[in-house]
Design a protein around this motif. Structure first.
Motif, PDB file in Angstrom:
ATOM      1  N   SER A 242     -16.193 -26.695 -26.776  1.00 52.89           N
ATOM      2  CA  SER A 242     -15.855 -25.797 -25.582  1.00 52.89           C
ATOM      3  C   SER A 242     -15.745 -24.254 -26.122  1.00 52.89           C
ATOM      4  N   VAL A 243     -15.239 -24.114 -27.317  1.00 52.51           N
ATOM      5  CA  VAL A 243     -14.966 -22.500 -27.694  1.00 52.51           C
ATOM      6  C   VAL A 243     -16.526 -22.121 -28.177  1.00 52.51           C
ATOM      7  N   SER A 244     -17.180 -22.824 -28.802  1.00 53.42           N
ATOM      8  CA  SER A 244     -18.720 -22.487 -29.026  1.00 53.42           C
ATOM      9  C   SER A 244     -19.451 -21.968 -28.027  1.00 53.42           C
ATOM     10  N   SER A 245     -19.150 -22.772 -26.854  1.00 53.74           N
ATOM     11  CA  SER A 245     -19.973 -22.354 -25.492  1.00 53.74           C
ATOM     12  C   SER A 245     -19.265 -20.947 -24.967  1.00 53.74           C
ATOM     13  N   GLN A 246     -18.082 -20.855 -25.037  1.00 54.51           N
ATOM     14  CA  GLN A 246     -17.471 -19.589 -24.739  1.00 54.51           C
ATOM     15  C   GLN A 246     -17.877 -18.149 -25.630  1.00 54.51           C
ATOM     16  N   ARG A 247     -17.982 -18.606 -27.145  1.00 54.96           N
ATOM     17  CA  ARG A 247     -18.483 -17.567 -27.790  1.00 54.96           C
ATOM     18  C   ARG A 247     -19.952 -17.212 -27.816  1.00 54.96           C
ATOM     19  N   ASP A 248     -20.698 -18.359 -27.459  1.00 52.94           N
ATOM     20  CA  ASP A 248     -22.225 -17.934 -26.997  1.00 52.94           C
ATOM     21  C   ASP A 248     -22.079 -16.977 -25.891  1.00 52.94           C
ATOM     22  N   SER A 249     -21.288 -17.285 -24.698  1.00 53.09           N
ATOM     23  CA  SER A 249     -21.343 -16.671 -23.727  1.00 53.09           C
ATOM     24  C   SER A 249     -21.104 -15.291 -23.790  1.00 53.09           C
ATOM     25  N   GLU A 250     -19.954 -14.994 -24.570  1.00 51.10           N
ATOM     26  CA  GLU A 250     -19.349 -13.657 -25.110  1.00 51.10           C
ATOM     27  C   GLU A 250     -20.369 -12.896 -25.589  1.00 51.10           C
ATOM     28  N   ARG A 251     -21.102 -13.423 -26.864  1.00 48.22           N
ATOM     29  CA  ARG A 251     -22.127 -12.889 -27.414  1.00 48.22           C
ATOM     30  C   ARG A 251     -23.383 -12.578 -26.447  1.00 48.22           C
ATOM     31  N   ALA A 252     -23.632 -13.252 -25.597  1.00 47.61           N
ATOM     32  CA  ALA A 252     -24.844 -12.792 -24.625  1.00 47.61           C
ATOM     33  C   ALA A 252     -24.362 -11.834 -23.669  1.00 47.61           C
ATOM     34  N   ALA A 253     -23.089 -11.963 -23.341  1.00 49.32           N
ATOM     35  CA  ALA A 253     -22.762 -10.710 -22.396  1.00 49.32           C
ATOM     36  C   ALA A 253     -22.695  -9.466 -23.371  1.00 49.32           C
ATOM     37  N   LEU A 254     -22.382  -9.366 -24.377  1.00 49.70           N
ATOM     38  CA  LEU A 254     -22.328  -8.317 -25.189  1.00 49.70           C
ATOM     39  C   LEU A 254     -23.765  -7.675 -25.478  1.00 49.70           C
ATOM     40  N   GLY A 255     -24.581  -8.809 -25.724  1.00 50.11           N
ATOM     41  CA  GLY A 255     -26.119  -8.173 -26.052  1.00 50.11           C
ATOM     42  C   GLY A 255     -26.547  -7.712 -24.532  1.00 50.11           C
TER      43      GLY A 255
ATOM     44  N   GLU B 255     -24.905  -6.185 -22.230  1.00 48.34           N
ATOM     45  CA  GLU B 255     -24.271  -4.601 -21.889  1.00 48.34           C
ATOM     46  C   GLU B 255     -24.729  -3.677 -23.002  1.00 48.34           C
ATOM     47  N   ARG B 256     -24.949  -4.101 -24.345  1.00 45.46           N
ATOM     48  CA  ARG B 256     -25.711  -3.191 -25.406  1.00 45.46           C
ATOM     49  C   ARG B 256     -26.992  -2.751 -24.814  1.00 45.46           C
ATOM     50  N   ARG B 257     -27.973  -3.918 -24.391  1.00 47.68           N
ATOM     51  CA  ARG B 257     -29.095  -3.233 -23.992  1.00 47.68           C
ATOM     52  C   ARG B 257     -29.180  -2.385 -22.598  1.00 47.68           C
ATOM     53  N   GLU B 258     -28.035  -2.389 -21.838  1.00 38.52           N
ATOM     54  CA  GLU B 258     -27.987  -1.518 -20.778  1.00 38.52           C
ATOM     55  C   GLU B 258     -27.534  -0.324 -21.097  1.00 38.52           C
ATOM     56  N   LEU B 259     -26.812  -0.331 -22.039  1.00 41.61           N
ATOM     57  CA  LEU B 259     -26.151   1.194 -22.526  1.00 41.61           C
ATOM     58  C   LEU B 259     -27.485   2.129 -23.255  1.00 41.61           C
ATOM     59  N   VAL B 260     -28.443   1.260 -23.805  1.00 44.30           N
ATOM     60  CA  VAL B 260     -29.688   1.936 -24.281  1.00 44.30           C
ATOM     61  C   VAL B 260     -30.326   2.351 -23.070  1.00 44.30           C
ATOM     62  N   GLU B 261     -30.554   1.387 -22.098  1.00 46.59           N
ATOM     63  CA  GLU B 261     -31.620   1.649 -21.001  1.00 46.59           C
ATOM     64  C   GLU B 261     -31.322   2.843 -20.098  1.00 46.59           C
ATOM     65  N   SER B 262     -30.016   2.541 -19.708  1.00 49.16           N
ATOM     66  CA  SER B 262     -29.777   3.313 -18.693  1.00 49.16           C
ATOM     67  C   SER B 262     -27.965   3.776 -19.030  1.00 49.16           C
ATOM     68  N   PRO B 263     -28.009   5.011 -19.632  1.00 54.09           N
ATOM     69  CA  PRO B 263     -26.498   5.140 -20.229  1.00 54.09           C
ATOM     70  C   PRO B 263     -25.842   5.845 -18.879  1.00 54.09           C
ATOM     71  N   GLU B 264     -26.340   6.835 -18.182  1.00 47.46           N
ATOM     72  CA  GLU B 264     -25.695   7.275 -17.144  1.00 47.46           C
ATOM     73  C   GLU B 264     -25.511   6.417 -15.920  1.00 47.46           C
ATOM     74  N   ALA B 265     -25.961   5.277 -15.719  1.00 45.00           N
ATOM     75  CA  ALA B 265     -25.595   4.177 -14.729  1.00 45.00           C
ATOM     76  C   ALA B 265     -24.462   3.319 -15.370  1.00 45.00           C
TER      77      ALA B 265
END
Length: 237
Positions: free
Chosen positions: A77-90, A92-102
């Motif tokens: 259960s927690v592994s799935s949660q951590r995978d989801s958190e890492r994916a969400a952070l990934g 978000e990291r990409r969106e900050l690079v591609e569209s910082p103003e948005a």
């Protein structure tokens, strides 16, 4: 907070306290599961036989099976949660690079939605972005602390220990007395332990203890009554 205290120290400390309370609550619930499941098992076997060896075997097997099952389930259960958190952070990291103003506008709107004026929300979003844009979006948008991602090994070990601690009590209670006193002593010990667990879990959740105690004790009593009746019936048959 003093002026020279680092910004965010209060929120970090609060998050740490909240995390510890969640772990403590999970530990209490794990112990509660260990108490009820093991008590139901050994009381059921005691209803079928007076053999201490049979009761011990069933109790130890139930303890090991339950604790390992809890640990495995928590790990998955927690592994799935951590995978989801890492994916969400990934993402978000990409969106900050591609569209910082948005992303800056999105953070502003999120802060504005929390009650800040447009001007204050914009200024706060700009300051948070300058300091650590990913952390700001992780906390405000995703509700994730990048420094405290769920650890599946910690969760698995905590569940295993909590369940085992809870299971030991009914196992000892059924083994130490003589045949005539086994079930009454076990029922009394289990009811007392479940009452304590109910009070502690209610206090941690800020709820009224009476209902939690009644639910806890009632559920445990029904479990023991059913397994004892079935064990007695099978033993007689």
């Amino acid at each position: 907070m003093t002026e020279d205290a680092p910004r965010g120290a209060g929120s970090t400390e609060s998050a740490g306290i909240s995390t510890r309370l969640n772990w403590l609550r999970a530990g209490v619930l794990g112990a509660n599961d260990g108490i009820i499941s093991t008590a139901g098992l050994v009381v059921g076997v005691a209803g079928a036989t007076t053999s201490r060896a049979a009761i011990l075997t069933a109790g130890v097997a139930g303890l090991l099976a339950g604790s390992l099952s809890m640990a495995a389930g928590e790990y998955v259960s927690v592994s799935s949660q951590r995978d989801s958190e890492r994916a969400a952070l990934g993402v978000e990291r990409r969106e900050l690079v591609e569209s910082p103003e948005a992303e800056l506008e999105e953070l502003t709107e999120l802060l504005e939605g929390r009650g800040l004026s447009r001007e204050v929300a914009r200024e706060a979003a700009e300051q948070l972005t300058e300091r650590d844009a990913l952390r700001a979006h992780a906390r405000v948008e995703l509700g994730i602390n990048p420094d405290e991602l769920a650890n599946p090994w910690h969760a698995a070990f905590a569940s295993l220990v909590a369940f085992t601690v809870g299971a030991v009590l009914p196992l000892l209670a059924i083994l130490l007395p003589g045949p005539s006193g086994r079930v009454p002593v076990t029922v009394a010990a289990v009811v007392a332990a479940l009452a304590v667990c109910g009070v502690v879990s209610a206090r941690l959740g800020g709820a009224e203890p009476r209902r939690a105690v009644l639910r806890n004790v009632g559920g445990g009593a029904v479990a023991m009554a059913v397994t004892y009746a079935v064990g007695t019936w099978l033993g007689t048959a």
